[in-house]
Design a protein around this motif. Structure first.
Motif, PDB file in Angstrom:
ATOM      1  N   LEU A  73      49.427  32.223 -32.224  1.00 50.79           N
ATOM      2  CA  LEU A  73      48.594  32.920 -31.248  1.00 50.79           C
ATOM      3  C   LEU A  73      48.806  34.427 -31.329  1.00 50.79           C
ATOM      4  CD1 LEU A  73      48.966  30.643 -28.070  1.00 50.79           C
ATOM      5  CD2 LEU A  73      47.357  30.441 -29.978  1.00 50.79           C
ATOM      6  N   TYR A  74      50.061  34.832 -31.478  1.00 51.60           N
ATOM      7  CA  TYR A  74      50.338  36.271 -31.530  1.00 51.60           C
ATOM      8  C   TYR A  74      49.724  36.893 -32.782  1.00 51.60           C
ATOM      9  CZ  TYR A  74      52.593  40.775 -31.538  1.00 51.60           C
ATOM     10  OH  TYR A  74      52.806  42.134 -31.557  1.00 51.60           O
ATOM     11  N   TYR A  75      49.877  36.245 -33.921  1.00 58.56           N
ATOM     12  CA  TYR A  75      49.364  36.825 -35.158  1.00 58.56           C
ATOM     13  C   TYR A  75      47.844  36.995 -35.085  1.00 58.56           C
ATOM     14  CZ  TYR A  75      48.576  37.806 -40.078  1.00 58.56           C
ATOM     15  OH  TYR A  75      48.181  38.403 -41.255  1.00 58.56           O
ATOM     16  N   VAL A  76      47.148  35.941 -34.661  1.00 56.58           N
ATOM     17  CA  VAL A  76      45.686  36.025 -34.597  1.00 56.58           C
ATOM     18  C   VAL A  76      45.262  37.017 -33.513  1.00 56.58           C
ATOM     19  CG1 VAL A  76      43.555  34.727 -34.224  1.00 56.58           C
ATOM     20  CG2 VAL A  76      45.449  33.669 -35.469  1.00 56.58           C
ATOM     21  N   GLY A  77      45.935  36.971 -32.355  1.00 54.70           N
ATOM     22  CA  GLY A  77      45.586  37.893 -31.279  1.00 54.70           C
ATOM     23  C   GLY A  77      45.782  39.336 -31.672  1.00 54.70           C
ATOM     24  N   ASP A  78      46.873  39.615 -32.370  1.00 54.63           N
ATOM     25  CA  ASP A  78      47.145  40.980 -32.808  1.00 54.63           C
ATOM     26  C   ASP A  78      46.196  41.406 -33.910  1.00 54.63           C
ATOM     27  OD1 ASP A  78      48.926  43.402 -32.882  1.00 54.63           O
ATOM     28  OD2 ASP A  78      49.321  42.667 -34.913  1.00 54.63           O
ATOM     29  N   LYS A  79      45.893  40.500 -34.819  1.00 53.76           N
ATOM     30  CA  LYS A  79      45.037  40.834 -35.959  1.00 53.76           C
ATOM     31  C   LYS A  79      43.587  41.096 -35.529  1.00 53.76           C
ATOM     32  CE  LYS A  79      46.218  40.781 -39.579  1.00 53.76           C
ATOM     33  NZ  LYS A  79      46.736  41.905 -40.415  1.00 53.76           N
ATOM     34  N   PHE A  80      43.115  40.333 -34.563  1.00 55.54           N
ATOM     35  CA  PHE A  80      41.708  40.426 -34.183  1.00 55.54           C
ATOM     36  C   PHE A  80      41.500  41.015 -32.781  1.00 55.54           C
ATOM     37  CE2 PHE A  80      41.899  36.999 -37.362  1.00 55.54           C
ATOM     38  CZ  PHE A  80      40.997  37.490 -38.290  1.00 55.54           C
ATOM     39  N   GLY A  81      42.565  41.463 -32.148  1.00 49.94           N
ATOM     40  CA  GLY A  81      42.439  42.117 -30.849  1.00 49.94           C
ATOM     41  C   GLY A  81      42.007  41.191 -29.729  1.00 49.94           C
ATOM     42  N   ASP A  82      42.537  39.966 -29.702  1.00 55.84           N
ATOM     43  CA  ASP A  82      42.181  38.992 -28.671  1.00 55.84           C
ATOM     44  C   ASP A  82      43.238  39.013 -27.569  1.00 55.84           C
ATOM     45  OD1 ASP A  82      41.999  36.507 -27.177  1.00 55.84           O
ATOM     46  OD2 ASP A  82      40.622  35.806 -28.727  1.00 55.84           O
ATOM     47  N   PRO A  83      42.922  39.509 -26.365  1.00 55.88           N
ATOM     48  CA  PRO A  83      43.950  39.647 -25.313  1.00 55.88           C
ATOM     49  C   PRO A  83      44.469  38.320 -24.788  1.00 55.88           C
ATOM     50  CG  PRO A  83      41.772  40.109 -24.431  1.00 55.88           C
ATOM     51  CD  PRO A  83      41.604  39.980 -25.916  1.00 55.88           C
ATOM     52  N   TYR A  84      43.647  37.259 -24.839  1.00 49.97           N
ATOM     53  CA  TYR A  84      44.101  35.957 -24.347  1.00 49.97           C
ATOM     54  C   TYR A  84      45.118  35.330 -25.300  1.00 49.97           C
ATOM     55  CZ  TYR A  84      39.906  36.731 -21.575  1.00 49.97           C
ATOM     56  OH  TYR A  84      38.945  37.278 -20.751  1.00 49.97           O
ATOM     57  N   LEU A  85      44.878  35.501 -26.602  1.00 48.65           N
ATOM     58  CA  LEU A  85      45.835  34.982 -27.576  1.00 48.65           C
ATOM     59  C   LEU A  85      47.144  35.767 -27.525  1.00 48.65           C
ATOM     60  CD1 LEU A  85      43.479  34.305 -30.624  1.00 48.65           C
ATOM     61  CD2 LEU A  85      44.354  32.666 -28.960  1.00 48.65           C
ATOM     62  N   LEU A  86      47.060  37.062 -27.274  1.00 44.35           N
ATOM     63  CA  LEU A  86      48.277  37.854 -27.104  1.00 44.35           C
ATOM     64  C   LEU A  86      49.066  37.380 -25.882  1.00 44.35           C
ATOM     65  CD1 LEU A  86      47.102  41.491 -27.922  1.00 44.35           C
ATOM     66  CD2 LEU A  86      48.708  40.090 -29.235  1.00 44.35           C
ATOM     67  N   PHE A  87      48.366  36.982 -24.844  1.00 41.10           N
ATOM     68  CA  PHE A  87      49.003  36.441 -23.648  1.00 41.10           C
ATOM     69  C   PHE A  87      49.841  35.213 -24.005  1.00 41.10           C
ATOM     70  CE2 PHE A  87      48.836  33.379 -20.123  1.00 41.10           C
ATOM     71  CZ  PHE A  87      49.294  34.133 -19.052  1.00 41.10           C
ATOM     72  N   VAL A 128      53.643  37.998 -21.536  1.00 40.58           N
ATOM     73  CA  VAL A 128      54.115  39.371 -21.335  1.00 40.58           C
ATOM     74  C   VAL A 128      53.011  40.388 -21.619  1.00 40.58           C
ATOM     75  CG1 VAL A 128      55.738  41.133 -22.158  1.00 40.58           C
ATOM     76  CG2 VAL A 128      56.506  38.766 -21.838  1.00 40.58           C
ATOM     77  N   GLU A 129      52.249  40.175 -22.682  1.00 37.85           N
ATOM     78  CA  GLU A 129      51.179  41.091 -23.068  1.00 37.85           C
ATOM     79  C   GLU A 129      49.826  40.399 -22.891  1.00 37.85           C
ATOM     80  OE1 GLU A 129      51.740  42.659 -26.992  1.00 37.85           O
ATOM     81  OE2 GLU A 129      53.910  42.836 -26.737  1.00 37.85           O
ATOM     82  N   GLY A 130      48.763  41.162 -23.079  1.00 37.21           N
ATOM     83  CA  GLY A 130      47.421  40.603 -23.033  1.00 37.21           C
ATOM     84  C   GLY A 130      46.955  40.277 -21.636  1.00 37.21           C
ATOM     85  N   ASP A 131      45.910  39.446 -21.576  1.00 31.84           N
ATOM     86  CA  ASP A 131      45.290  39.080 -20.299  1.00 31.84           C
ATOM     87  C   ASP A 131      45.365  37.582 -20.074  1.00 31.84           C
ATOM     88  OD1 ASP A 131      44.554  41.752 -20.014  1.00 31.84           O
ATOM     89  OD2 ASP A 131      42.593  41.427 -20.978  1.00 31.84           O
ATOM     90  N   THR A 132      45.530  37.182 -18.827  1.00 27.82           N
ATOM     91  CA  THR A 132      45.536  35.761 -18.476  1.00 27.82           C
ATOM     92  C   THR A 132      44.190  35.147 -18.800  1.00 27.82           C
ATOM     93  OG1 THR A 132      47.050  36.255 -16.654  1.00 27.82           O
ATOM     94  CG2 THR A 132      45.935  34.114 -16.621  1.00 27.82           C
ATOM     95  N   PRO A 133      44.155  34.018 -19.511  1.00 27.55           N
ATOM     96  CA  PRO A 133      42.868  33.370 -19.793  1.00 27.55           C
ATOM     97  C   PRO A 133      42.088  33.113 -18.517  1.00 27.55           C
ATOM     98  CG  PRO A 133      44.599  32.371 -21.100  1.00 27.55           C
ATOM     99  CD  PRO A 133      45.283  33.309 -20.139  1.00 27.55           C
ATOM    100  N   PRO A 134      40.765  33.219 -18.563  1.00 27.81           N
ATOM    101  CA  PRO A 134      39.949  33.129 -17.345  1.00 27.81           C
ATOM    102  C   PRO A 134      39.878  31.729 -16.747  1.00 27.81           C
ATOM    103  CG  PRO A 134      38.550  33.308 -19.284  1.00 27.81           C
ATOM    104  CD  PRO A 134      39.956  33.518 -19.747  1.00 27.81           C
ATOM    105  N   VAL A 135      40.271  30.705 -17.502  1.00 27.22           N
ATOM    106  CA  VAL A 135      40.215  29.328 -17.004  1.00 27.22           C
ATOM    107  C   VAL A 135      41.550  28.642 -17.285  1.00 27.22           C
ATOM    108  CG1 VAL A 135      37.721  29.138 -17.278  1.00 27.22           C
ATOM    109  CG2 VAL A 135      39.220  28.457 -19.156  1.00 27.22           C
ATOM    110  N   THR A 136      41.850  27.616 -16.508  1.00 27.55           N
ATOM    111  CA  THR A 136      43.048  26.809 -16.746  1.00 27.55           C
ATOM    112  C   THR A 136      42.702  25.437 -17.313  1.00 27.55           C
ATOM    113  OG1 THR A 136      42.967  26.082 -14.441  1.00 27.55           O
ATOM    114  CG2 THR A 136      44.415  27.948 -14.961  1.00 27.55           C
ATOM    115  N   SER A 137      41.443  25.043 -17.205  1.00 28.57           N
ATOM    116  CA  SER A 137      41.019  23.726 -17.681  1.00 28.57           C
ATOM    117  C   SER A 137      39.795  23.877 -18.571  1.00 28.57           C
ATOM    118  CB  SER A 137      40.700  22.796 -16.505  1.00 28.57           C
ATOM    119  OG  SER A 137      41.837  22.638 -15.681  1.00 28.57           O
TER     120      SER A 137
END
Length: 313
Positions: A228-242, A248-257
């Motif tokens: 998740l970190y590699y893809v999030g960092d490579k493509f700028g995805d804040p949810y994957l960075l989360f 610690v970093e990024g944004d909380t995904p908008p859904v839990t289910s």
């Protein structure tokens, strides 16, 4: 059994050891042994690139260019041996044009092997065809693995991860070798990589661990946050960075289910994104896909901690 022979034919579990010890000690006996084994293999197989399985050539091609380069300065790398190895790399590069497995993760592994040859041996006149073919076939494989609802045809998360690894492995070669080649991905493939990583995140149990669907990897392995970190960092995805940084970093995904109600036919529910969330996973895809549970309505439940889980069938 047969797996013992397969591992030897793929070279990734033994030739690296010889080359690394050679690099560490400068003792030519290790280079001699590596080159002797390699040339014996070529003599026995008759320079047939696709020996014995397509997955064998895939993994072999992923590792051989890198280790051949590290043996160039050995006193045992004679002109005849060098010429034979270059001919073999050229044969492999062109044989990859002739096949593409789309029914399993073999296909992405094959493309990573082809990319390793194309990247390291750009002096070959055929390299333009190789890079063009890679872009076409990576797109074809993504069309196969990414289902219409954003889920993966590789039903076990570990095998979705392996497929992503053999997509991303081509990019990582730039980083590890310092050699820049053509981008083998269309924009649609790059988006598909992010979508598959998001699928892994949503399906994972609390703490971003493997949910043990099908013959998945150990939930203790910790591979999901790294992906998740590699893809999030490579493509700028804040949810994957989360997910990749344990919130610690990024944004909380908008859904839990999430409900994958197209080809995927599965539902994942959690109370929140904490490590102690209550979690439930169920699928009704009938085991259609690779590395799956072969029963519908299976339940995977986790509650109050990452190691408290069970399968209910």
């Amino acid at each position: 059994g047969s797996r013992y022979m397969e591992e030897l034919l793929r070279f990734n579990t033994w030739i690296d050891k010889l080359v690394k010890v050679y690099n560490a000690t400068d003792d030519e006996k290790y280079a001699y042994t590596a080159l002797r084994q390699l040339m014996d293999f070529l003599n026995v197989t008759g320079m047939h690139g696709r020996y014995l399985k397509d997955l064998d050539i895939a993994v072999r091609a992923q590792v051989l260019p890198h280790y051949i380069m590290q043996l160039l300065e050995s006193e045992y790398m004679t002109p005849d041996i060098f010429a034979g190895l270059m001919k073999y790399m050229w044969i492999e590069g062109n044989e990859f044009l002739e096949f593409c497995t789309t029914g399993s993760n073999w296909g992405s592994s094959e493309r990573m092997g082809h990319y390793a040859v194309a990247l390291n041996f750009q002096e070959f006149k055929d390299v333009g065809r190789w890079f063009s073919d890679l872009k076409t076939k990576y797109a074809k494989i993504m069309d196969w693995i990414l289902q219409d609802d954003g889920s993966s045809y590789e039903l076990a998360l570990g095998y979705t991860d392996y497929t992503l690894d053999t997509f991303l492995g081509s990019i990582k070669m730039w980083e590890t070798t310092g050699i820049k080649g053509e981008n083998p991905f269309t924009p649609e493939v790059e988006q598909g990589i992010q979508t598959l990583a998001q699928y892994m995140m949503y399906c994972s149990m609390p703490g971003f661990i493997d949910n043990q669907e099908g013959d998945g990897y150990s939930f203790r392995s910790g591979y999901i946050p790294k992906r998740l970190y590699y893809v999030g960092d490579k493509f700028g995805d804040p949810y994957l960075l989360f997910g990749g940084t344990d919130r610690v970093e990024g944004d909380t995904p908008p859904v839990t289910s999430v409900c994958y109600n197209g080809e995927g036919k599965k539902v994942i529910m959690r109370t929140d994104w904490s490590n102690k969330a209550n979690y439930l996973y169920s699928s009704v895809e009938g085991g259609v896909g690779n590395h799956a549970h072969q029963d519908d309505n299976n339940l995977i439940v986790s509650a109050y901690g990452p190691v408290s889980y069970t399968h209910l069938r």
